[in-house]
Each structure stands twice: as C-alpha cells, then as structure tokens.
Design a protein around this motif. Structure first.
Motif, PDB file in Angstrom:
ATOM      1  N   ARG A  37       0.684  -0.725   0.293  1.00  0.00           N
ATOM      2  CA  ARG A  37       0.202  -0.292   0.431  1.00  0.00           C
ATOM      3  C   ARG A  37       0.796   1.330   0.071  1.00  0.00           C
ATOM      4  N   TYR A  65       2.255  -2.840   4.214  1.00  0.00           N
ATOM      5  CA  TYR A  65       3.261  -1.498   4.238  1.00  0.00           C
ATOM      6  C   TYR A  65       4.516  -2.045   3.759  1.00  0.00           C
ATOM      7  N   ARG A 285      -3.038   3.766   9.886  1.00  0.00           N
ATOM      8  CA  ARG A 285      -4.187   4.305   9.840  1.00  0.00           C
ATOM      9  C   ARG A 285      -4.142   5.605   9.595  1.00  0.00           C
ATOM     10  N   ASP A 288      -2.644   5.235   5.856  1.00  0.00           N
ATOM     11  CA  ASP A 288      -3.821   4.486   4.927  1.00  0.00           C
ATOM     12  C   ASP A 288      -4.385   6.031   4.257  1.00  0.00           C
TER      13      ASP A 288
END
Length: 290
Positions: A37, A65, A285, A288
C-alpha cells in the motif's frame, strides 16, 4: 537508548545494504505478501539503530506496508568516517535520508524517532518531493529538556576523553543513568541476547557521530513554523510521558503543525519498542489516509 523487545527478524523481513547516491546503508526491510500500500522509511534516534523498529516490521507488513528501517551514517552497521564531525552535521544526515527515500522509489512515508525526527524534519524542509507523509515519534520542536541536555553534555565530554568501551563501562557504573540520554527509560531486557547486542551496537557506532548529533540535540532551534508551511500530511506520535521532550510541548507542536496526534498508552519515549502493536496500528491508520 531504545531497547528492542527482540532481535530476530520476522519471516517477512530481510537485512541488506541499500545502495544510494550517498553510499550504502544497512537496512531491515519487511514486505507484505501482496502489492504494498506504500513504503515507509524509519529513521532511528540518538544511540539507536534499525533494530529499534524490529517489532514494527511484521505488523506494518501485515497492514500492507513495505517498511524499511535504516542505520544512519556512523550508526551500528553503517560505517562512518572517523576524525571528522562534518559528515554528521544535520544537513548531511538529511541528505542521506533524501538519498535513501529516492533509492526506495520516492513517495515514501517518512518516520523519524527522537533525533531521527529532527533529521527527518530537516530532510522535508530541504526538499519534500520524495515524501508522502511525515511522522515525528518521540520527537519535539527544538532542543531536548534541560536535564537531558546536561546528561548529553556529560556524554559528549566523556567521548572526547575516553574510548568507547571506557564510556560504556562508566555508564554501567552509573547504574545505567547515562544510557538514558535522549532515549527511552531502561526496562528489563526481553531478549536474552539484548545486553550483548546493546554493547555491540555501542561499540560499532562512530563516536564522532554521537558527539555531533548530541550537540544537535542540545542546540536544535524550533522550526515548527517552517514545517507547518510544508503541504505534507503530518503525524505526531508519543508515549504518555517523555523525558526528552515533555508531552505538553509535543502536544503544542502537533497543534501548530495541524498534525494528526496519537498518544500510545503504556509507552514513554520509544513507542516503537515499548508498545509496537499499538504503534504499528496507529501508523497504518494514518498512512491509509495520507
């Protein structure tokens, strides 16, 4: 100094030397099973190393990640020149971080812990183009607290007069008090090999790096307003208390930066080592949404 809870790399990670335009750097890299990601570059603090992030690698990879923890110039397994301090000035270390980010492909989530936060800030202020976001962890707006400044001056003086082993033995004689300089409070080692590792890391670190970066911690100016003007997502992470920078000072910095703010319950100066699962969750978080 930060004390990693264990030293064995998880199955998702490997150790290698990252080739950059400014030379090779020892790294630990973890990758998710699928397409990442994003990529995170993790910069350690004073007296630290890539191992300080070892407990974050698996949970960050599980969150999708690619995470790369680095030994900076003169730290642990990355060599650095002796007999000179110029190579360890903040501008030079910031250029190293820039080169690392470029070598990793750019668009990097940059995280700096403690001193690493000051270096990461300098890198972003010099050129924010390789970075997707900036996280400052256990790092404040300016110089460390007055008691830590005094301890750091003592360490710099000792390094100028004694060899590395003698300084280590003196720190042990002082019941570990000097090993708290600008890093996390001592805890009981979890990994039985941790004590030997901490000694090896200390002995492998270049004394000029420690003296020069220690002086930076004592004299760092407040560059919060400059950083606030950089249009990059920012995240400030700390434990519930921090003796290097008081938490209210960190809170005020985060507010001025309009940064996301996370306080890790049960952690102090090194949430990455003290509460890695909660810290990794908070980081993922934020990334993201960045």
């Amino acid at each position: 100094m930060s004390r990693p809870p264990f030293l064995t790399l998880p199955a998702c990670a490997r150790a290698y030397r990252l080739a950059t335009s400014r030379g090779g750097f020892a790294v630990h890299e973890a990758r998710p099973s699928g397409t990442p990601r994003g990529t995170a570059l993790l910069v350690p603090g004073f007296t630290g190393s890539k191992e300080d992030f070892i407990a974050l690698l698996e949970p960050l990879a599980a969150a999708g990640y690619r995470a790369v923890a680095v030994d900076g110039r003169g730290q642990h397994e990355t060599e650095g020149p002796r007999g000179t301090t110029g190579a360890y000035e903040q501008t030079e270390l910031a250029r190293d971080v820039h080169a690392q980010a470029v070598a990793l492909g750019g668009d990097v989530h940059l995280l700096g812990h403690s001193l690493g936060g000051l270096i990461a800030r300098a890198a972003v202020l010099a050129d924010a183009s390789p970075y997707r976001s900036l996280t400052l962890m256990g790092s404040g707006p300016a110089a460390i607290s007055a008691p830590q400044q005094a301890r750091t001056r003592m360490l710099i003086d000792a390094l100028g007069a004694l060899d590395m082993d003698a300084v280590w033995q003196e720190m042990r004689r002082l019941d570990g008090k000097a090993t708290e300089v600008a890093e996390s409070a001592p805890t009981e080692p979890v990994d039985p090999g941790l004590g030997a590792f901490l000694y090896r890391r200390w002995m492998a670190t270049t004394p000029e790096q420690l003296m020069t970066t220690g002086a930076q911690l004592i004299a760092e100016p407040d560059r919060t307003a400059e950083l606030a003007a950089v249009p990059l997502p920012k995240h400030v992470v700390s434990g519930v208390r921090d003796y290097a920078w008081p938490v209210p000072t960190i809170d005020a910095m985060a507010k001025e930066l309009s940064a996301a703010r996370t306080v890790i319950d049960g952690a102090e100066h090194s949430p990455n080592a003290e509460r890695p699962a909660a810290t990794a969750g908070a980081l993922a978080r934020f990334w993201d949404l960045s």
